[in-house]
Design a protein around this motif. Structure first.
Motif, mmCIF file in Angstrom:
data_model
loop_
_atom_site.group_PDB
_atom_site.id
_atom_site.type_symbol
_atom_site.label_atom_id
_atom_site.label_comp_id
_atom_site.label_asym_id
_atom_site.label_seq_id
_atom_site.Cartn_x
_atom_site.Cartn_y
_atom_site.Cartn_z
ATOM 1 N N ALA A 1 15.160 -20.806 10.571
ATOM 2 C CA ALA A 1 14.181 -20.466 11.592
ATOM 3 C C ALA A 1 14.069 -18.954 11.606
ATOM 4 C CB ALA A 1 14.620 -20.989 12.951
ATOM 5 N N VAL A 2 12.851 -18.450 11.591
ATOM 6 C CA VAL A 2 12.644 -17.006 11.489
ATOM 7 C C VAL A 2 11.516 -16.572 12.423
ATOM 8 C CG1 VAL A 2 13.457 -16.838 9.099
ATOM 9 C CG2 VAL A 2 11.044 -17.321 9.545
ATOM 10 N N LEU A 3 11.472 -15.294 12.703
ATOM 11 C CA LEU A 3 10.379 -14.668 13.447
ATOM 12 C C LEU A 3 9.983 -13.373 12.745
ATOM 13 C CD1 LEU A 3 10.950 -14.799 17.325
ATOM 14 C CD2 LEU A 3 8.943 -15.566 16.059
ATOM 15 N N PRO A 4 8.689 -13.110 12.610
ATOM 16 C CA PRO A 4 8.293 -11.794 12.093
ATOM 17 C C PRO A 4 8.775 -10.686 13.028
ATOM 18 C CG PRO A 4 6.445 -13.342 12.031
ATOM 19 C CD PRO A 4 7.533 -14.001 12.827
ATOM 20 N N LYS A 5 9.041 -9.537 12.461
ATOM 21 C CA LYS A 5 9.550 -8.413 13.254
ATOM 22 C C LYS A 5 8.576 -8.025 14.366
ATOM 23 C CE LYS A 5 11.662 -3.847 12.655
ATOM 24 N NZ LYS A 5 12.011 -2.779 11.681
ATOM 25 N N ALA A 6 7.296 -8.208 14.143
ATOM 26 C CA ALA A 6 6.275 -7.847 15.136
ATOM 27 C C ALA A 6 5.886 -9.014 16.037
ATOM 28 C CB ALA A 6 5.041 -7.286 14.442
ATOM 29 N N GLY A 7 6.634 -10.123 15.982
ATOM 30 C CA GLY A 7 6.307 -11.273 16.815
ATOM 31 C C GLY A 7 5.503 -12.311 16.063
ATOM 32 N N ILE A 8 5.356 -13.481 16.671
ATOM 33 C CA ILE A 8 4.735 -14.623 15.988
ATOM 34 C C ILE A 8 3.283 -14.368 15.593
ATOM 35 C CG2 ILE A 8 3.924 -15.822 18.063
ATOM 36 C CD1 ILE A 8 5.741 -17.487 15.073
ATOM 37 N N GLU A 9 2.571 -13.505 16.347
ATOM 38 C CA GLU A 9 1.169 -13.241 16.025
ATOM 39 C C GLU A 9 1.012 -12.465 14.719
ATOM 40 O OE1 GLU A 9 -2.735 -11.024 17.903
ATOM 41 O OE2 GLU A 9 -1.265 -11.844 19.321
ATOM 42 N N ALA A 10 2.104 -11.911 14.213
ATOM 43 C CA ALA A 10 2.034 -11.234 12.922
ATOM 44 C C ALA A 10 1.573 -12.186 11.823
ATOM 45 C CB ALA A 10 3.388 -10.632 12.563
ATOM 46 N N ILE A 11 1.807 -13.488 12.004
ATOM 47 C CA ILE A 11 1.398 -14.471 10.992
ATOM 48 C C ILE A 11 -0.124 -14.546 10.888
ATOM 49 C CG2 ILE A 11 1.421 -16.924 10.373
ATOM 50 C CD1 ILE A 11 4.286 -17.023 11.545
ATOM 51 N N PRO A 12 -0.868 -14.851 11.969
ATOM 52 C CA PRO A 12 -2.331 -14.850 11.827
ATOM 53 C C PRO A 12 -2.904 -13.475 11.506
ATOM 54 C CG PRO A 12 -1.695 -15.177 14.129
ATOM 55 C CD PRO A 12 -0.457 -15.348 13.300
ATOM 56 N N ARG A 13 -2.268 -12.404 11.984
ATOM 57 C CA ARG A 13 -2.769 -11.068 11.637
ATOM 58 C C ARG A 13 -2.630 -10.813 10.138
ATOM 59 N NH1 ARG A 13 -4.137 -7.591 15.558
ATOM 60 N NH2 ARG A 13 -3.559 -8.071 17.713
ATOM 61 N N TYR A 14 -1.534 -11.275 9.551
ATOM 62 C CA TYR A 14 -1.363 -11.152 8.105
ATOM 63 C C TYR A 14 -2.462 -11.934 7.379
ATOM 64 C CZ TYR A 14 0.345 -12.125 3.432
ATOM 65 O OH TYR A 14 0.421 -12.271 2.056
ATOM 66 N N LEU A 15 -2.717 -13.148 7.825
ATOM 67 C CA LEU A 15 -3.754 -13.971 7.181
ATOM 68 C C LEU A 15 -5.128 -13.318 7.305
ATOM 69 C CD1 LEU A 15 -2.569 -17.502 8.377
ATOM 70 C CD2 LEU A 15 -2.343 -16.543 6.076
ATOM 71 N N GLN A 16 -5.392 -12.724 8.457
ATOM 72 C CA GLN A 16 -6.677 -12.047 8.650
ATOM 73 C C GLN A 16 -6.857 -10.909 7.642
ATOM 74 O OE1 GLN A 16 -7.083 -9.982 12.386
ATOM 75 N NE2 GLN A 16 -9.323 -9.951 12.291
ATOM 76 N N LYS A 17 -5.787 -10.163 7.389
ATOM 77 C CA LYS A 17 -5.865 -9.030 6.470
ATOM 78 C C LYS A 17 -6.130 -9.465 5.028
ATOM 79 C CE LYS A 17 -2.897 -5.917 9.146
ATOM 80 N NZ LYS A 17 -1.583 -5.205 9.181
ATOM 81 N N GLN A 18 -5.825 -10.728 4.713
ATOM 82 C CA GLN A 18 -6.071 -11.227 3.348
ATOM 83 C C GLN A 18 -7.540 -11.560 3.116
ATOM 84 O OE1 GLN A 18 -3.201 -10.814 1.607
ATOM 85 N NE2 GLN A 18 -2.545 -10.237 3.673
ATOM 86 N N LEU A 19 -8.324 -11.614 4.187
ATOM 87 C CA LEU A 19 -9.724 -12.016 4.078
ATOM 88 C C LEU A 19 -10.598 -10.790 3.823
ATOM 89 C CD1 LEU A 19 -9.809 -14.576 7.036
ATOM 90 C CD2 LEU A 19 -9.553 -15.057 4.590
ATOM 91 N N LYS A 20 -11.314 -10.792 2.710
ATOM 92 C CA LYS A 20 -12.138 -9.656 2.315
ATOM 93 C C LYS A 20 -13.638 -9.936 2.454
ATOM 94 C CE LYS A 20 -8.264 -7.774 1.128
ATOM 95 N NZ LYS A 20 -7.622 -6.823 2.077
ATOM 96 N N HIS A 21 -14.016 -11.206 2.490
ATOM 97 C CA HIS A 21 -15.438 -11.547 2.522
ATOM 98 C C HIS A 21 -15.762 -12.501 3.674
ATOM 99 C CE1 HIS A 21 -15.783 -9.543 -1.330
ATOM 100 N NE2 HIS A 21 -14.830 -10.312 -1.812
ATOM 101 N N THR A 22 -14.933 -12.459 4.705
ATOM 102 C CA THR A 22 -15.156 -13.288 5.896
ATOM 103 C C THR A 22 -15.545 -12.382 7.046
ATOM 104 O OG1 THR A 22 -13.552 -14.957 5.202
ATOM 105 C CG2 THR A 22 -14.089 -14.865 7.552
ATOM 106 N N SER A 23 -16.600 -12.747 7.762
ATOM 107 C CA SER A 23 -16.994 -11.977 8.943
ATOM 108 C C SER A 23 -16.522 -12.705 10.199
ATOM 109 C CB SER A 23 -18.510 -11.763 8.980
ATOM 110 O OG SER A 23 -19.202 -12.997 8.912
ATOM 111 N N PHE A 24 -16.280 -11.944 11.259
ATOM 112 C CA PHE A 24 -15.753 -12.494 12.505
ATOM 113 C C PHE A 24 -16.711 -12.202 13.659
ATOM 114 C CE2 PHE A 24 -12.032 -12.131 9.873
ATOM 115 C CZ PHE A 24 -11.185 -13.149 10.278
#
Length: 425
Positions: free
Chosen positions: A197-220
């Protein structure tokens, strides 16, 4: 029509929606994510209040999840490991048990603990070994019973069920009686046995934030609420209509599709945060309250892990999974009384309460996976989200992948593409 010209909308910027966008991008499409809140994450969120990282509910990532290994960079997330065990508080006394095969420091405390019999501890080792050898596919095709019935069938004593299994898995399943499917129990148990069991150093929201950064051609489009999803258009809360070729609903769909019979029941919980001068548990290990009539189910000192935000005081998370009718003031008071009486934790300062009404989907006939075509609700509408499979981050990722793959299959159908392009030209 070029792939990037298709109007593909994803409703919901949670983990499922972000994975769906990633799969679409990898196949040449440029999707649009519409999110009602102001940021990505869905139910996976972290606030920073007075310098403290507060996850919305006590959440962890199991690093053995196959989809986490596929889509996440564990080094980039700076994952912090929990000790594989639990400190159990019973009538003011404490004992620590865990998996000595993964952490030898737990060997003596586990063997000498009064929680469970020697036979129980041998059965735990046997169950670990059995589930490690059992494939995920076999687990999810096995007969479905309750977790409690499954543990009883394995010969575990009432003592270890009531003092360890119930409080530990109640914190995961968010229900205190272990009525959750045995498939889910075996899957989670297997994942615990194969990793941490693990947690990102910046908290659980670091997971979706990481995924967001991988998106280069998606608009929000944030702060934009969709109220209806139709075959060729979306309806927004302000009445605007958005034309669309395809839509992936990566959130609860029952209120978006007229006459949709598929509705989701949800489990809820309360998550309270406190600060104090010193912590009662030094190691990054979960604390459990085994007394049956208490409010508190589990607790964890987040300050026992390395965090991106450094603070002078200790941070304690308390989770309540039982139903109650207490207002916030009485709830805080009762929790503080239990902390002092049962755990010896005093002089706590209340920081924040999260009342999470939609914490986990309540599901039966759990599945690990589905075919891409099974995600298709209508010719142009697809469904994603962990409620399609099982309540886990792994399921959220996998369902997003499958929905995107289903959409791509529909687009690659020549007749379907011809109809769409002629309609929208």
């Amino acid at each position: 029509m070029e792939k990037k010209s298709y109007k593909i909308h994803i409703i919901g910027a949670g983990v499922s929606g972000l994975i769906a966008a990633k799969v679409l991008e990898d196949n040449g499409y440029h999707p649009i994510i519409i999110e009602a809140s102001n940021r990505v994450g869905g139910r996976v969120k972290t606030d920073v209040i007075d310098g403290y990282q507060l996850d919305h509910g006590f959440q962890v990532l199991l690093d053995a999840y196959p989809q986490a290994q596929k889509y996440l960079d564990f080094n980039a997330l700076e994952l912090q490991k929990f000790v594989p065990g639990a400190t159990i508080f019973t009538d003011g006394k404490r004992s620590t048990i865990g998996d000595p095969l993964r952490d030898w420091s737990l060997l003596f405390s586990t063997l000498s603990s009064s929680i469970g019999t020697i036979g129980d501890k041998l059965k735990i080792l046997k169950l670990n070994s059995t589930l490690k050898k059992t494939s995920i596919e076999t687990i999810f095709s096995s007969p479905e019973t309750t977790t409690l019935s499954y543990l009883e069938s394995k010969g575990f004593s009432k003592d270890i069920i009531n003092k360890f299994y119930k409080p530990f898995f109640a914190g995961i399943f968010l229900e205190p009686q272990l009525n959750t499917s045995s498939r889910m129990f075996k899957f989670v148990y297997k994942m615990f046995g194969e990793g941490h069991a693990v947690l990102p150093k910046a908290g659980i929201e670091a997971i979706p934030r990481y995924l967001q950064k991988q998106l280069k051609h998606t608009s929000f489009r944030f702060n934009t609420k969709v109220t209806a999803v139709n075959d060729d258009h979306l309806v927004l809360e302000n009445g605007d209509k958005i034309r669309t070729h395809f839509s992936i609903i990566a959130t609860e769909a029952s209120h978006l599709i007229p006459n949709l019979k598929q509705t989701t029941k949800w489990k809820s919980c309360d998550n309270l945060y406190f600060t104090m001068e010193t912590r009662a548990i030094d190691k990054p290990i979960i604390g459990l309250i085994s007394n049956r009539n208490t409010l508190i189910n589990n607790l964890f000192f987040h300050s026992s892990l390395n965090t991106a935000s450094e603070t002078k005081r200790e941070l304690l998370s308390v989770t309540i999974v039982k139903n109650h009718n207490l207002d916030e003031k009485r709830l805080i008071e009762n929790v503080q009384i239990e902390l002092e009486k049962l755990c010896g934790i005093s002089n706590t300062h209340f920081l924040k309460r999260y009342q999470i009404t939609k914490a986990l989907p309540e599901l039966n006939n759990l599945q690990y996976d589905c075919s891409p075509t099974e995600t298709q609700l209508k010719p142009t509408i697809f469904l994603a989200g962990d409620q399609q499979l099982n309540g886990s981050l792994n399921a959220a990722m996998l369902s997003g992948q499958r929905a995107a793959e289903g959409l791509i299959l529909a687009l690659e159908d020549g007749l379907r593409v011809e109809e769409l392009t002629s309609e929208y030209l």
